[in-house]
Enzyme design. Structure first.
Site, mmCIF file in Angstrom:
data_model
loop_
_atom_site.group_PDB
_atom_site.id
_atom_site.type_symbol
_atom_site.label_atom_id
_atom_site.label_comp_id
_atom_site.label_asym_id
_atom_site.label_seq_id
_atom_site.Cartn_x
_atom_site.Cartn_y
_atom_site.Cartn_z
ATOM 1 N N TYR A 155 -6.251 -2.288 -13.329
ATOM 2 C CA TYR A 155 -5.051 -1.433 -13.316
ATOM 3 C C TYR A 155 -4.457 -1.326 -14.728
ATOM 4 C CZ TYR A 155 -0.493 0.306 -11.659
ATOM 5 O OH TYR A 155 0.639 1.048 -11.448
ATOM 6 N N LYS A 159 -4.010 2.119 -16.876
ATOM 7 C CA LYS A 159 -2.698 2.627 -17.290
ATOM 8 C C LYS A 159 -2.575 2.680 -18.818
ATOM 9 C CE LYS A 159 -1.114 3.534 -13.209
ATOM 10 N NZ LYS A 159 -0.880 4.923 -12.807
HETATM 11 P P1 NAP Z 1 1.991 4.810 -3.334
HETATM 12 O O1 NAP Z 1 3.279 4.791 -2.579
HETATM 13 O O2 NAP Z 1 0.924 3.836 -2.965
HETATM 14 O O3 NAP Z 1 1.422 6.321 -3.293
HETATM 15 C C1 NAP Z 1 0.224 6.618 -3.942
HETATM 16 C C2 NAP Z 1 -0.162 8.048 -3.653
HETATM 17 O O4 NAP Z 1 -1.402 8.333 -4.322
HETATM 18 C C3 NAP Z 1 -0.397 8.320 -2.179
HETATM 19 O O5 NAP Z 1 0.161 9.571 -1.839
HETATM 20 C C4 NAP Z 1 -1.923 8.376 -2.065
HETATM 21 O O6 NAP Z 1 -2.406 9.219 -1.037
HETATM 22 C C5 NAP Z 1 -2.292 8.945 -3.410
HETATM 23 N N1 NAP Z 1 -3.679 8.643 -3.764
HETATM 24 C C6 NAP Z 1 -4.254 7.433 -3.894
HETATM 25 N N2 NAP Z 1 -5.558 7.570 -4.214
HETATM 26 C C7 NAP Z 1 -5.786 8.915 -4.290
HETATM 27 C C8 NAP Z 1 -6.931 9.710 -4.573
HETATM 28 N N3 NAP Z 1 -8.133 9.146 -4.873
HETATM 29 N N4 NAP Z 1 -6.813 11.052 -4.536
HETATM 30 C C9 NAP Z 1 -5.629 11.633 -4.231
HETATM 31 N N5 NAP Z 1 -4.509 10.940 -3.972
HETATM 32 C C10 NAP Z 1 -4.596 9.591 -3.984
HETATM 33 O O7 NAP Z 1 2.230 4.562 -4.887
HETATM 34 P P2 NAP Z 1 3.535 4.783 -5.808
HETATM 35 O O8 NAP Z 1 4.219 3.479 -5.920
HETATM 36 O O9 NAP Z 1 4.262 5.986 -5.378
HETATM 37 O O10 NAP Z 1 2.800 5.040 -7.200
HETATM 38 C C11 NAP Z 1 2.709 6.328 -7.806
HETATM 39 C C12 NAP Z 1 2.231 6.148 -9.236
HETATM 40 O O11 NAP Z 1 3.175 5.338 -9.945
HETATM 41 C C13 NAP Z 1 0.874 5.435 -9.346
HETATM 42 O O12 NAP Z 1 0.123 6.001 -10.390
HETATM 43 C C14 NAP Z 1 1.276 4.026 -9.710
HETATM 44 O O13 NAP Z 1 0.253 3.344 -10.412
HETATM 45 C C15 NAP Z 1 2.493 4.278 -10.582
HETATM 46 N N6 NAP Z 1 3.356 3.107 -10.692
HETATM 47 C C16 NAP Z 1 3.988 2.614 -9.596
HETATM 48 C C17 NAP Z 1 4.780 1.494 -9.735
HETATM 49 C C18 NAP Z 1 5.507 0.885 -8.567
HETATM 50 O O14 NAP Z 1 6.150 -0.165 -8.757
HETATM 51 N N7 NAP Z 1 5.514 1.475 -7.386
HETATM 52 C C19 NAP Z 1 4.924 0.877 -10.986
HETATM 53 C C20 NAP Z 1 4.267 1.414 -12.084
HETATM 54 C C21 NAP Z 1 3.497 2.559 -11.923
HETATM 55 P P3 NAP Z 1 -2.412 8.729 0.505
HETATM 56 O O15 NAP Z 1 -0.970 8.631 0.903
HETATM 57 O O16 NAP Z 1 -3.114 9.809 1.219
HETATM 58 O O17 NAP Z 1 -3.097 7.406 0.519
#
Ligand code: NAP
Length: 247
Positions: A155, A159
């Site tokens: 990861y 990133k």
């Molecule tokens: P999340 O709630 O797990 O949602 C992830 C989304 O990505 C879901 O809609 C999922 O689709 C979609 N996805 C995953 N694999 C995919 C693929 N191969 N093709 C198309 N769509 C795909 O995650 P989040 O927390 O909102 O994270 C969003 C972004 O922010 C990510 O890049 C994550 O790394 C980044 N981020 C998050 C955090 C945090 O604390 N939450 C911190 C730093 C960075 P499905 O719903 O259909 O599975």
């Protein structure tokens, strides 16, 4: 702001941060198209919620790491809307394990989704933006990509890679009036962080100077600013939104 009658693609937006960004964009007047992996009912409910703002909205079940699916989605949107003004590379996954236990599949899945996905969408959308001599791209990165997190070599590498992609692409397209920035997030309250062990979560909260996780809605407002005309002179930057975690 400058979103009226414009079109945005948000990747991985059925849930979490992508969903909040899509809703914020629609409330500011933007048509929104998004893709997702499995969450069909959440995608349907998001399309309805976006349409309630009076904007156009559509969802695609398409993997970000599938070049053919990405190209087909972008082609369809270009024909339907004429332009694609904003791209948010948001789709991301974690497969956390210490390096010694990490499998090749753990590595490939994370790099393919988080980094190759951003490459695929950027490659499909940038020609459309170049023709329009206008556009803004936001790559959702993480503080893990800035400082590395144990248990996350895959990861953190993905990133950090998005940050390199952001800076290189920003230089390539700045002359065409296209901005490329990155948001390095700390811990945000989504399904991705809800699975954290209680003791780890308590330790993290102690490390965050603001003493709390961020919300998807807070991230969405920052994202929309970075996409907006007001941020036109910001490009190639990594903005940290982390409650002070990575100071
Ligand atoms: P999340 O709630 O797990 O949602 C992830 C989304 O990505 C879901 O809609 C999922 O689709 C979609 N996805 C995953 N694999 C995919 C693929 N191969 N093709 C198309 N769509 C795909 O995650 P989040 O927390 O909102 O994270 C969003 C972004 O922010 C990510 O890049 C994550 O790394 C980044 N981020 C998050 C955090 C945090 O604390 N939450 C911190 C730093 C960075 P499905 O719903 O259909 O599975």
């Amino acid at each position: 702001m400058s979103f009226e009658n414009k079109t945005a693609i948000v990747t991985g937006a059925a849930r979490g941060i992508g969903r909040a960004i899509s809703i914020e964009l629609a409330h500011r007047g933007c048509n929104v198209a998004f893709n997702y992996l499995k969450s069909s009912s959440e995608a349907d409910s998001l399309v309805s919620e976006l349409k309630e703002t009076g904007r156009e909205a559509c969802a695609f079940q398409a993997r970000v790491d599938d070049v053919a699916a990405v190209t087909a989605m972008v082609d369809e949107l270009r024909k339907r809307f004429g332009s694609i003004d904003f791209l948010v590379n948001n789709a991301g996954i974690v497969r956390d394990r210490l390096l010694l236990r990490m499998t090749e599949a753990d590595w490939d899945d994370v790099l393919d989704t988080n980094l190759k996905g951003a490459f695929n969408f950027s490659k499909a959308v940038v020609p459309v933006m170049i023709r329009a001599r206008s556009g803004s791209i936001l790559n959702i990165s993480s503080v893990s990509g800035l400082r590395g997190s144990p248990g996350q070599v895959n990861y953190s590498a993905s990133k950090a890679g998005m940050i390199g992609l952001t800076k290189a692409l920003a230089k390539e397209v700045a002359g065409r009036n296209i901005n490329v920035n990155s948001l390095a997030l700390g811990f945000i309250d989504t399904e991705m962080t809800r699975g954290l062990a209680e003791d780890f979560r308590a330790r993290i909260l102690q490390e965050i100077p603001q003493g709390r996780l961020g919300t998807p809605e807070e991230v969405a407002r920052i994202a929309v600013f970075l996409l907006s005309e007001d941020a036109r002179y910001i490009t190639g930057q990594v903005i940290q939104a982390d409650g002070g975690l990575a100071i």
